[in-house]
Every structure is written in C-alpha cells, then in structure tokens.
Scaffold this motif. Structure first.
Motif, PDB file in Angstrom:
ATOM      1  N   ASN A  41      15.744  40.294  16.323  1.00 18.26           N
ATOM      2  CA  ASN A  41      16.760  39.666  15.505  1.00 18.26           C
ATOM      3  C   ASN A  41      18.074  40.164  16.037  1.00 18.26           C
ATOM      4  N   ALA A  42      19.009  39.750  15.311  1.00 18.88           N
ATOM      5  CA  ALA A  42      20.629  40.025  15.646  1.00 18.88           C
ATOM      6  C   ALA A  42      20.864  41.468  15.732  1.00 18.88           C
ATOM      7  N   PHE A  43      20.033  42.210  15.031  1.00 21.83           N
ATOM      8  CA  PHE A  43      20.242  43.733  14.729  1.00 21.83           C
ATOM      9  C   PHE A  43      20.125  44.315  16.308  1.00 21.83           C
ATOM     10  N   ILE A  44      19.500  43.724  17.268  1.00 24.69           N
ATOM     11  CA  ILE A  44      19.484  44.173  18.696  1.00 24.69           C
ATOM     12  C   ILE A  44      20.746  44.542  19.248  1.00 24.69           C
ATOM     13  N   TYR A  45      22.034  43.649  18.797  1.00 21.85           N
ATOM     14  CA  TYR A  45      23.106  43.849  19.464  1.00 21.85           C
ATOM     15  C   TYR A  45      23.918  45.281  18.981  1.00 21.85           C
ATOM     16  N   LEU A  46      23.271  45.906  17.999  1.00 27.47           N
ATOM     17  CA  LEU A  46      23.679  47.016  17.815  1.00 27.47           C
ATOM     18  C   LEU A  46      23.483  48.198  18.886  1.00 27.47           C
ATOM     19  N   ALA A  47      22.353  48.064  19.670  1.00 25.25           N
ATOM     20  CA  ALA A  47      22.311  48.726  21.019  1.00 25.25           C
ATOM     21  C   ALA A  47      23.447  48.695  21.744  1.00 25.25           C
ATOM     22  N   TYR A  48      24.059  47.492  21.899  1.00 23.89           N
ATOM     23  CA  TYR A  48      25.322  47.650  23.096  1.00 23.89           C
ATOM     24  C   TYR A  48      26.545  48.344  22.427  1.00 23.89           C
ATOM     25  N   VAL A  49      26.642  48.533  21.092  1.00 19.78           N
ATOM     26  CA  VAL A  49      27.583  49.293  20.277  1.00 19.78           C
ATOM     27  C   VAL A  49      27.196  50.733  20.833  1.00 19.78           C
ATOM     28  N   GLY A  50      26.205  50.995  20.351  1.00 19.13           N
ATOM     29  CA  GLY A  50      25.525  52.351  20.693  1.00 19.13           C
ATOM     30  C   GLY A  50      26.156  52.822  21.961  1.00 19.13           C
ATOM     31  N   ALA A  51      25.541  52.103  23.165  1.00 19.02           N
ATOM     32  CA  ALA A  51      25.554  52.176  24.379  1.00 19.02           C
ATOM     33  C   ALA A  51      27.087  52.383  24.808  1.00 19.02           C
ATOM     34  N   VAL A  52      27.949  51.562  24.227  1.00 16.70           N
ATOM     35  CA  VAL A  52      29.570  51.786  24.807  1.00 16.70           C
ATOM     36  C   VAL A  52      29.746  53.159  24.339  1.00 16.70           C
ATOM     37  N   LEU A  53      29.695  53.501  23.057  1.00 14.48           N
ATOM     38  CA  LEU A  53      30.032  54.642  22.392  1.00 14.48           C
ATOM     39  C   LEU A  53      29.695  55.812  23.171  1.00 14.48           C
ATOM     40  N   LEU A  54      28.367  55.777  23.610  1.00 16.42           N
ATOM     41  CA  LEU A  54      27.590  56.753  24.516  1.00 16.42           C
ATOM     42  C   LEU A  54      28.381  57.091  25.682  1.00 16.42           C
ATOM     43  N   ALA A  55      28.490  56.004  26.221  1.00 20.85           N
ATOM     44  CA  ALA A  55      29.172  55.923  27.671  1.00 20.85           C
ATOM     45  C   ALA A  55      30.736  56.441  27.510  1.00 20.85           C
ATOM     46  N   ILE A  56      31.441  56.038  26.615  1.00 20.76           N
ATOM     47  CA  ILE A  56      32.745  56.415  26.533  1.00 20.76           C
ATOM     48  C   ILE A  56      32.768  57.869  26.042  1.00 20.76           C
ATOM     49  N   GLY A  57      32.201  58.347  25.415  1.00 18.84           N
ATOM     50  CA  GLY A  57      32.046  59.580  24.931  1.00 18.84           C
ATOM     51  C   GLY A  57      31.463  60.545  26.030  1.00 18.84           C
ATOM     52  N   LEU A  58      30.557  60.140  27.015  1.00 15.16           N
ATOM     53  CA  LEU A  58      30.182  61.186  27.915  1.00 15.16           C
ATOM     54  C   LEU A  58      31.181  60.900  29.285  1.00 15.16           C
ATOM     55  N   VAL A  59      31.732  59.906  29.405  1.00 14.42           N
ATOM     56  CA  VAL A  59      32.712  59.659  30.548  1.00 14.42           C
ATOM     57  C   VAL A  59      33.892  60.646  30.103  1.00 14.42           C
ATOM     58  N   ALA A  60      34.469  60.524  28.760  1.00 11.45           N
ATOM     59  CA  ALA A  60      35.513  61.366  28.358  1.00 11.45           C
ATOM     60  C   ALA A  60      35.344  62.825  28.365  1.00 11.45           C
ATOM     61  N   LEU A  61      34.077  62.965  28.007  1.00 15.83           N
ATOM     62  CA  LEU A  61      33.711  64.619  28.056  1.00 15.83           C
ATOM     63  C   LEU A  61      33.578  65.005  29.544  1.00 15.83           C
ATOM     64  N   GLY A  62      33.036  64.285  30.473  1.00 15.07           N
ATOM     65  CA  GLY A  62      33.180  64.615  31.969  1.00 15.07           C
ATOM     66  C   GLY A  62      34.396  64.664  32.612  1.00 15.07           C
ATOM     67  N   GLY A  63      35.128  63.827  32.236  1.00 16.95           N
ATOM     68  CA  GLY A  63      36.603  63.645  32.773  1.00 16.95           C
ATOM     69  C   GLY A  63      37.387  64.960  32.127  1.00 16.95           C
ATOM     70  N   GLY A  64      37.041  65.362  30.975  1.00 14.71           N
ATOM     71  CA  GLY A  64      37.798  66.591  30.267  1.00 14.71           C
ATOM     72  C   GLY A  64      37.587  67.557  30.999  1.00 14.71           C
ATOM     73  N   LEU A  65      36.243  67.972  31.149  1.00 14.98           N
ATOM     74  CA  LEU A  65      35.494  69.204  31.934  1.00 14.98           C
ATOM     75  C   LEU A  65      36.052  69.271  33.533  1.00 14.98           C
ATOM     76  N   LEU A  66      36.298  67.852  34.263  1.00 13.68           N
ATOM     77  CA  LEU A  66      36.785  68.019  35.512  1.00 13.68           C
ATOM     78  C   LEU A  66      38.419  68.304  35.670  1.00 13.68           C
ATOM     79  N   LYS A  67      39.014  68.017  34.524  1.00 11.38           N
ATOM     80  CA  LYS A  67      40.415  68.367  34.636  1.00 11.38           C
ATOM     81  C   LYS A  67      40.818  69.613  34.162  1.00 11.38           C
ATOM     82  N   LYS A  68      41.686  70.421  35.198  1.00 11.68           N
ATOM     83  CA  LYS A  68      41.858  71.652  34.828  1.00 11.68           C
ATOM     84  C   LYS A  68      42.435  71.847  33.341  1.00 11.68           C
ATOM     85  N   LYS A  69      41.962  72.718  32.679  1.00 14.17           N
ATOM     86  CA  LYS A  69      42.318  73.076  31.143  1.00 14.17           C
ATOM     87  C   LYS A  69      43.757  73.788  31.260  1.00 14.17           C
ATOM     88  N   LYS A  70      44.641  73.450  30.336  1.00  8.92           N
ATOM     89  CA  LYS A  70      45.973  73.966  30.170  1.00  8.92           C
ATOM     90  C   LYS A  70      45.790  75.497  29.747  1.00  8.92           C
TER      91      LYS A  70
END
Length: 138
Positions: free
Chosen positions: A109-138
């Motif tokens: 049913n329509a609840f399956i669309y929550l998977a897209y919300v979760g996937a986007v949150l996961l992707a943004i969080g992981l990319v942000a973390l990865g980018g933050g680790l690659l960028k030199k810490k001040k």
C-alpha cells in the motif's frame, strides 16, 4: 566522543533489542499456521527486508557515531548526521512492515513510499559524513 553522540549511542543500544523482538515475532508468524504469513510470499519478503534493514541500519548508526565528531562539519550538520541515519532505520522498516500489514496483501500500500524518505535521509546523512571526514578539520 561528544555528549550528543554518547547519548545517541546509549539510546540506540537501548532500542536495538526491539530488532530481537521483531525476529522472535517473525519466527512466531512462521510457526503459527493460522497467521497466514507462510502463505503470502510478498508479506514474507517485505517483513524479512524490514527486519534486516532495521538491524543493519541501527548498527550502522552506532558505527557512524564514532566518526561524526571527527568531521569538519558544523554543529547543525553533525546533529543532522547523528539523527538522519537512525531515522532512516525507522522509515525503511516501517515502509516494509506497514505496506503489507494485511495478511491478504497482494501488493504494497502507500506506506511503501516511506522507504524513499528513509533512503533519502540515509543517503544525505552518509554523504555529509563522508564529505565531512574528507574535508580537513579546522
């Protein structure tokens, strides 16, 4: 480890046994001939996927907490990363479980669309973390 990360880790460790409860629930559904679970392959597949995603994403959340404080991210982005990955561990399994909650479901049913919300949150969080680790810490 920052106090924020430590608190989140403590909360995640308290929540993690719910995945164990979910596994026991799946086992009970499988062994109860009256549940209708064994007769519905779609429901079996999505329940199994929900259970697996919950466990893996909670463990991933714990692992990423060890890294978030080592990044050059702003406090706001650190807060987002700390919460986005565990939040995806709610949205993705919820999508799988609630989309076939009826024992007679033949399609999600329509609840399956929550998977897209979760996937986007996961992707943004992981990319942000990865980018933050690659960028030199001040």
């Amino acid at each position: 480890m920052s106090n924020e990360s430590r608190r989140m880790a403590g909360l995640l460790l308290i929540i993690l046994p719910t995945v164990l409860y979910g596994g026991i629930s799946l086992l009970l559904l499988l062994t109860d001939p009256g549940s209708g679970y064994a007769e519905n392959p779609l429901r079996q597949d999505l329940f199994r996927a929900g259970h697996a995603h919950a466990g893996v994403l909670l463990v991933l959340s714990l692992i990423t907490l060890r890294y978030v404080d080592e990044t050059s991210l702003s406090d706001g982005w650190k807060r987002f990363v700390r919460s986005s990955i565990p939040t995806s561990a709610i949205f993705l399994p919820a999508a799988f479980f609630f989309s076939v909650i009826s024992p007679n479901a033949t399609k999600p049913n329509a609840f399956i669309y929550l998977a897209y919300v979760g996937a986007v949150l996961l992707a943004i969080g992981l990319v942000a973390l990865g980018g933050g680790l690659l960028k030199k810490k001040k």
